[in-house]
Design a protein around this motif. Structure first.
Motif, PDB file in Angstrom:
ATOM      1  N   ASP A  64       0.842  -1.196   0.000  1.00  0.00           N
ATOM      2  CA  ASP A  64       0.000   0.000   0.000  1.00  0.00           C
ATOM      3  C   ASP A  64       0.875   1.242   0.000  1.00  0.00           C
ATOM      4  O   ASP A  64       2.077   1.178   0.259  1.00  0.00           O
ATOM      5  CB  ASP A  64      -0.972   0.006   1.189  1.00  0.00           C
ATOM      6  CG  ASP A  64      -0.279   0.236   2.514  1.00  0.00           C
ATOM      7  OD1 ASP A  64       0.851  -0.268   2.690  1.00  0.00           O
ATOM      8  OD2 ASP A  64      -0.856   0.911   3.373  1.00  0.00           O
ATOM      9  N   GLU A  65       0.233   2.337  -0.324  1.00  0.00           N
ATOM     10  CA  GLU A  65       0.972   3.599  -0.409  1.00  0.00           C
ATOM     11  C   GLU A  65      -0.012   4.736  -0.196  1.00  0.00           C
ATOM     12  O   GLU A  65      -1.210   4.608  -0.469  1.00  0.00           O
ATOM     13  CB  GLU A  65       1.646   3.709  -1.788  1.00  0.00           C
ATOM     14  CG  GLU A  65       2.474   4.951  -2.035  1.00  0.00           C
ATOM     15  CD  GLU A  65       3.580   5.183  -1.006  1.00  0.00           C
ATOM     16  OE1 GLU A  65       3.255   5.697   0.082  1.00  0.00           O
ATOM     17  OE2 GLU A  65       4.758   4.875  -1.299  1.00  0.00           O
ATOM     18  N   ARG A  66       0.516   5.816   0.322  1.00  0.00           N
ATOM     19  CA  ARG A  66      -0.294   7.026   0.461  1.00  0.00           C
ATOM     20  C   ARG A  66      -0.273   7.771  -0.875  1.00  0.00           C
ATOM     21  O   ARG A  66       0.749   7.775  -1.558  1.00  0.00           O
ATOM     22  CB  ARG A  66       0.277   7.913   1.562  1.00  0.00           C
ATOM     23  CG  ARG A  66       0.088   7.356   2.982  1.00  0.00           C
ATOM     24  CD  ARG A  66       1.180   6.377   3.389  1.00  0.00           C
ATOM     25  NE  ARG A  66       0.942   5.763   4.687  1.00  0.00           N
ATOM     26  CZ  ARG A  66       1.373   6.284   5.841  1.00  0.00           C
ATOM     27  NH1 ARG A  66       2.065   7.390   5.847  1.00  0.00           N
ATOM     28  NH2 ARG A  66       1.106   5.674   6.981  1.00  0.00           N
ATOM     29  N   LEU A  70       6.262  10.807  -4.159  1.00  0.00           N
ATOM     30  CA  LEU A  70       7.188   9.853  -3.541  1.00  0.00           C
ATOM     31  C   LEU A  70       8.141  10.510  -2.551  1.00  0.00           C
ATOM     32  O   LEU A  70       8.600   9.869  -1.605  1.00  0.00           O
ATOM     33  CB  LEU A  70       7.995   9.127  -4.620  1.00  0.00           C
ATOM     34  CG  LEU A  70       7.204   8.161  -5.507  1.00  0.00           C
ATOM     35  CD1 LEU A  70       8.116   7.552  -6.556  1.00  0.00           C
ATOM     36  CD2 LEU A  70       6.548   7.068  -4.662  1.00  0.00           C
ATOM     37  N   GLU A  71       8.423  11.800  -2.771  1.00  0.00           N
ATOM     38  CA  GLU A  71       9.368  12.475  -1.871  1.00  0.00           C
ATOM     39  C   GLU A  71       8.663  13.101  -0.661  1.00  0.00           C
ATOM     40  O   GLU A  71       9.316  13.651   0.235  1.00  0.00           O
ATOM     41  CB  GLU A  71      10.192  13.522  -2.634  1.00  0.00           C
ATOM     42  CG  GLU A  71       9.408  14.660  -3.238  1.00  0.00           C
ATOM     43  CD  GLU A  71       8.777  14.334  -4.602  1.00  0.00           C
ATOM     44  OE1 GLU A  71       8.250  15.250  -5.225  1.00  0.00           O
ATOM     45  OE2 GLU A  71       8.810  13.147  -5.034  1.00  0.00           O
ATOM     46  N   ASP A  72       7.329  12.997  -0.619  1.00  0.00           N
ATOM     47  CA  ASP A  72       6.565  13.544   0.507  1.00  0.00           C
ATOM     48  C   ASP A  72       6.899  12.764   1.784  1.00  0.00           C
ATOM     49  O   ASP A  72       7.102  11.549   1.753  1.00  0.00           O
ATOM     50  CB  ASP A  72       5.070  13.422   0.197  1.00  0.00           C
ATOM     51  CG  ASP A  72       4.201  14.163   1.198  1.00  0.00           C
ATOM     52  OD1 ASP A  72       3.672  15.229   0.830  1.00  0.00           O
ATOM     53  OD2 ASP A  72       4.027  13.658   2.331  1.00  0.00           O
ATOM     54  N   GLU A  73       6.906  13.460   2.899  1.00  0.00           N
ATOM     55  CA  GLU A  73       7.284  12.761   4.144  1.00  0.00           C
ATOM     56  C   GLU A  73       6.262  11.712   4.578  1.00  0.00           C
ATOM     57  O   GLU A  73       6.554  10.861   5.408  1.00  0.00           O
ATOM     58  CB  GLU A  73       7.545  13.758   5.275  1.00  0.00           C
ATOM     59  CG  GLU A  73       6.343  14.580   5.655  1.00  0.00           C
ATOM     60  CD  GLU A  73       6.664  15.573   6.776  1.00  0.00           C
ATOM     61  OE1 GLU A  73       5.697  16.062   7.382  1.00  0.00           O
ATOM     62  OE2 GLU A  73       7.859  15.842   7.017  1.00  0.00           O
ATOM     63  N   LYS A  81      12.969   4.115   1.458  1.00  0.00           N
ATOM     64  CA  LYS A  81      14.221   4.608   0.869  1.00  0.00           C
ATOM     65  C   LYS A  81      15.181   5.047   1.973  1.00  0.00           C
ATOM     66  O   LYS A  81      16.359   4.660   1.982  1.00  0.00           O
ATOM     67  CB  LYS A  81      13.919   5.779  -0.071  1.00  0.00           C
ATOM     68  CG  LYS A  81      15.110   6.287  -0.862  1.00  0.00           C
ATOM     69  CD  LYS A  81      14.638   7.236  -1.958  1.00  0.00           C
ATOM     70  CE  LYS A  81      15.770   7.630  -2.887  1.00  0.00           C
ATOM     71  NZ  LYS A  81      16.868   8.286  -2.239  1.00  0.00           N
ATOM     72  N   GLN A  82      14.673   5.812   2.916  1.00  0.00           N
ATOM     73  CA  GLN A  82      15.548   6.304   3.980  1.00  0.00           C
ATOM     74  C   GLN A  82      16.015   5.178   4.900  1.00  0.00           C
ATOM     75  O   GLN A  82      17.148   5.179   5.372  1.00  0.00           O
ATOM     76  CB  GLN A  82      14.817   7.378   4.791  1.00  0.00           C
ATOM     77  CG  GLN A  82      14.622   8.654   3.991  1.00  0.00           C
ATOM     78  CD  GLN A  82      13.984   9.763   4.793  1.00  0.00           C
ATOM     79  OE1 GLN A  82      13.346   9.512   5.816  1.00  0.00           O
ATOM     80  NE2 GLN A  82      14.131  10.990   4.337  1.00  0.00           N
ATOM     81  N   ALA A  83      15.126   4.201   5.130  1.00  0.00           N
ATOM     82  CA  ALA A  83      15.461   3.128   6.080  1.00  0.00           C
ATOM     83  C   ALA A  83      16.336   2.056   5.442  1.00  0.00           C
ATOM     84  O   ALA A  83      17.148   1.428   6.121  1.00  0.00           O
ATOM     85  CB  ALA A  83      14.179   2.496   6.619  1.00  0.00           C
ATOM     86  N   SER A 153      -2.861  10.493   5.297  1.00  0.00           N
ATOM     87  CA  SER A 153      -3.189  10.633   3.883  1.00  0.00           C
ATOM     88  C   SER A 153      -4.567  10.039   3.634  1.00  0.00           C
ATOM     89  O   SER A 153      -4.749   8.823   3.707  1.00  0.00           O
ATOM     90  CB  SER A 153      -2.155   9.915   3.017  1.00  0.00           C
ATOM     91  OG  SER A 153      -2.574   9.923   1.675  1.00  0.00           O
ATOM     92  N   PRO A 154      -5.555  10.875   3.328  1.00  0.00           N
ATOM     93  CA  PRO A 154      -6.914  10.377   3.161  1.00  0.00           C
ATOM     94  C   PRO A 154      -7.110   9.515   1.922  1.00  0.00           C
ATOM     95  O   PRO A 154      -8.058   8.742   1.867  1.00  0.00           O
ATOM     96  CB  PRO A 154      -7.755  11.655   3.092  1.00  0.00           C
ATOM     97  CG  PRO A 154      -6.805  12.736   2.720  1.00  0.00           C
ATOM     98  CD  PRO A 154      -5.473  12.336   3.248  1.00  0.00           C
ATOM     99  N   ARG A 155      -6.248   9.639   0.932  1.00  0.00           N
ATOM    100  CA  ARG A 155      -6.357   8.775  -0.250  1.00  0.00           C
ATOM    101  C   ARG A 155      -5.187   7.792  -0.234  1.00  0.00           C
ATOM    102  O   ARG A 155      -4.057   8.168   0.045  1.00  0.00           O
ATOM    103  CB  ARG A 155      -6.319   9.576  -1.555  1.00  0.00           C
ATOM    104  CG  ARG A 155      -7.450  10.555  -1.703  1.00  0.00           C
ATOM    105  CD  ARG A 155      -8.805   9.906  -1.858  1.00  0.00           C
ATOM    106  NE  ARG A 155      -8.943   9.072  -3.063  1.00  0.00           N
ATOM    107  CZ  ARG A 155     -10.003   8.311  -3.319  1.00  0.00           C
ATOM    108  NH1 ARG A 155     -10.989   8.236  -2.444  1.00  0.00           N
ATOM    109  NH2 ARG A 155     -10.065   7.604  -4.427  1.00  0.00           N
TER     110      ARG A 155
END
Ligand code: 6PG
Length: 217
Positions: A64-66, A70-73, A81-83, A153-155
């Motif tokens: 799943d994804e918000r 992609l660069e949004d926090e 990516k950061q982890a 993120s509502p969507r």
């Protein structure tokens, strides 16, 4: 269903994840892995090392994804990516569009079966971005849909019940006292009450706080 109560959820989750991916590579020469957002999955990604696996045999997808850049926090991809991805080179497929991701999964996984599907559970009983009352819960054809979510993120984009059902191995990580009541309903209550019950065939790793209301050993 397998329920394992553990003291150190992040460490147990990390070991279980590695074990499942190694088993998939041994059995099929590769591992198609679906990642989730959430705090325990994140702790697993942070522990993973370049030397842990033959990463050339692994492909990472998202359960799943918000619906944010992609660069949004708030983005799960950004978190992964950061982890992990900044340290480990591994083929990764970000999720930015439901129809395109549905097609990607059909191209890469013709039988729709992830080798390893990693999930978390929210304190409202959601898993992936399948929330209580979500129309996506009724989906039988499409593998990835867009639908309503909750803050931040509502969507959301999410895999659908058929994909959960087909996964070869499901690992679901649940930690914290705030999830104890819903975990009891999910694991010991009648079926069909919570989206997370779509993962009942999986291996549930739960910490002591989350397991505190369970009656069964
Ligand atoms: C997301 C998720 C979601 C998450 C659970 C558990 O993007 O938010 O994929 O399903 O895994 O809400 O999250 P925590 O482990 O942080 O409670």
């Amino acid at each position: 269903m397998t329920v394992r109560r553990v003291h150190d959820l992040a460490t147990a989750a990390y070991k279980a994840f590695l074990d499942e991916v190694e088993q998939a590579i041994l059995a099929r020469g590769r591992a198609f892995v679906a990642l989730s957002g959430g705090s325990t999955p994140k702790a697993v990604y942070e522990r993973l090392q370049p030397s842990d696996l033959d990463w050339s045999k692994v492909e990472l997808f998202f359960s799943d994804e918000r619906d944010v850049p992609l660069e949004d926090e708030r983005s799960n991809f950004r978190m992964v990516k950061q982890a992990l991805l900044n340290r480990v080179e591994v083929a990764t497929h970000p999720l930015t569009n439901a129809a395109a991701y549905d097609q990607l999964l059909r191209d890469r996984l013709p039988d729709g079966a992830f080798d390893v599907l990693l999930l978390g559970m929210g304190d409202d009983g959601h898993t992936a971005s399948l929330f209580p009352g979500s129309p996506a819960l009724l989906e039988t054809e499409r593998w990835v849909v867009e639908g309503p979510g909750v803050a931040p993120s509502p969507r959301r984009f999410t895999i659908t019940p058929p994909v959960l059902a087909k996964a070869r191995r499901v690992l679901i990580f649940v930690g914290g006292a705030g999830k104890a009541d819903v975990l009891k309903e999910v694991l010991e209550g009648p079926p069909g009450q919570h989206p997370a019950q779509l993962a009942l065939q999986g291996e549930w790793l739960v910490d002591e706080a989350a397991a505190s209301r369970l009656t069964a050993d």
